[in-house]
Enzyme design. Structure first.
Site, PDB file in Angstrom:
ATOM      1  N   LYS A 191       3.589   0.011  -3.168  1.00 44.50           N
ATOM      2  CA  LYS A 191       4.243  -0.833  -4.183  1.00 44.50           C
ATOM      3  C   LYS A 191       3.982  -0.385  -5.616  1.00 44.50           C
ATOM      4  CE  LYS A 191       6.320  -4.367  -1.999  1.00 44.50           C
ATOM      5  NZ  LYS A 191       7.700  -4.811  -2.266  1.00 44.50           N
ATOM      6  N   SER A 231       2.792   1.697   5.171  1.00 48.79           N
ATOM      7  CA  SER A 231       3.122   1.245   3.818  1.00 48.79           C
ATOM      8  C   SER A 231       1.962   0.617   3.070  1.00 48.79           C
ATOM      9  CB  SER A 231       4.297   0.265   3.866  1.00 48.79           C
ATOM     10  OG  SER A 231       3.979  -0.864   4.663  1.00 48.79           O
TER      11      SER A 231
END
Length: 408
Positions: free
Chosen positions: A49, A300
């Site tokens: 992110k 992720s």
């Protein structure tokens, strides 16, 4: 419309803060040995992110920066925005659902952001962040439905192609769709033959259902421990990009995610959060028919709360047959436990706890239930132990294999 030049520009800007994460072989995931892991769980802030957040803030005007920024997040976007704001000298307010892991909340605070805990889910945090943005004139930093954010996430696609020019398939987690939109756009633009697969938690499959219906839909509930992808409604921009660039979306169960986390810890020495491990879960569970394709699974994020991790490990051990619980009905007389223990030992099992129950009204006065917690090798060993106990005349009331009770 997003252009590939913007992704390259993002990659140049991100040299200031983001790591080029390693691509490592994942041994034991399939017979061909052709699965690789893109380790964004080892990224700065523990998640991909930071890429989209930092690039977005780098593109703000001086006026937008002066007003301060606000974001909503289950935790990872929060940390990315907080870190980017700290480095850019921008005041940041982050709305986080109160169910988010404490570790993510505290990490966000450590970067200097003001954290507002909002009762409910990510979508509740989003609604409150929009309200605060309108009240205070702040600059909103969307976690996924934003072209600059998507471009930042797309830099992962550039790295994968650079690290593995002959890649044939990439498996990507999906929440709101920002990550897979950026990665799929980049890969399909530069290497159209490569397949891009998306994975969602079955209990929060908003994008998968939206693609099937042909329009964005809103889920009534999203109940998954993979909090990073627990999004009830996909973005409009990301929905359109997923429609165009993603080959297939599959879903995985909570148990499959737990098993993937355990596999990554035990076999790869990597810690992944629930959202980060869904790509591996999809491959391990056979949800994707990959055959012999050279495949990259994108991890992720790795920001998992230690309390959740403990539960996940326990669930993963049970699912893989490494832990088992047996309840046995027997006549309450000397020597029974010794006989049971001998059979378990002969079959290679290890007893870690024993519980007696003499008060159950469904059993005879001179009987009892004994509940055993075992450490085992696999499901076959559990079956062997059960068979040995049955041969010796012991009655198994409940077993992990049948998950059913029998009458005594």
């Amino acid at each position: 419309m997003l252009m590939i030049d913007k992704v390259y520009h993002a990659a140049n800007v991100l040299k200031e803060v983001a790591r080029k994460t390693d691509l490592i072989a994942a041994k034991g995931m399939n017979e061909a040995g052709n699965i690789w892991l893109k380790t964004e769980n080892l990224q700065v802030t523990g998640s991909f992110k930071v890429r989209g957040a930092y690039y977005k803030l780098s593109q703000l005007t001086d006026e937008e920066k002066e007003r301060g920024v606000i974001a909503c997040s289950a935790g990872n976007h929060a940390q990315g925005v907080a870190l980017a704001a700290q480095k850019k000298g921008i005041k940041a307010t982050i709305c986080i659902p109160d169910s988010a892991p404490i570790s993510k909340v505290e990490a966000t605070k450590s970067y200097g952001a003001e954290v507002v805990l909002v009762p409910g889910t990510y979508d509740d945090a989003y609604a409150y962040a929009v309200e605060l943005q309108q009240q205070n004139g702040l600059t909103f930093i969307h976690p996924f439905d934003d072209e600059d954010v998507i471009a930042g996430q797309g830099t992962i696609g550039l790295e994968i192609i650079d690290q593995m020019p002959d890649v044939e398939a990439v498996v990507v987690p999906i929440g709101g769709g920002g990550l897979i939109s950026g990665v799929a756009f980049t890969i399909k633009t530069l290497f159209p033959k490569c397949k891009v697969y998306g994975v969602q938690a079955a209990k929060a499959a908003s994008m998968e259902r939206s693609i099937k219906k042909g329009e964005p839909v809103t889920l009534r509930h999203s109940a998954t421990f993979a909090d990073g992808i627990a999004v009830k409604h996909p973005g409009d921009t990301t929905f359109a990009m997923v429609q165009q660039y993603v080959d297939e979306i599959v879903t995985v169960t909570e148990d499959e995610i737990a098993s993937a986390i355990l596999f990554l810890m035990e076999k790869q020495k990597l810690v992944a959060e629930g959202a980060g491990a869904v790509s591996v879960a999809a491959v391990m569970s056979g949800k994707l028919k990959l055959n012999s394709e050279k495949t990259v699974c994108l991890l992720s994020g790795g920001n998992i709360d230690v309390n959740i991790l403990s539960r996940v490990i326990t669930r993963g051990l049970v699912n893989s047959g490494r832990n088992a619980t047996l309840t046995i009905a027997l006549v309450d007389k000397p020597g029974q436990l010794e006989g049971i223990s001998r059979i378990i030992s002969e079959n290679g099992g290890n007893v870690v706890s024993v519980q007696y129950d003499r008060s159950n009204p469904d059993m005879a006065i001179n009987s009892c239930f004994i509940k055993l917690a075992l450490e085992t090798r696999d499901h076959q060993q559990i079956k062997d132990i059960e068979a040995g106990l049955a041969k010796a005349g012991f009655i198994i009331v409940k077993s992990p294999e049948t998950n059913a009770c029998c009458a005594i």
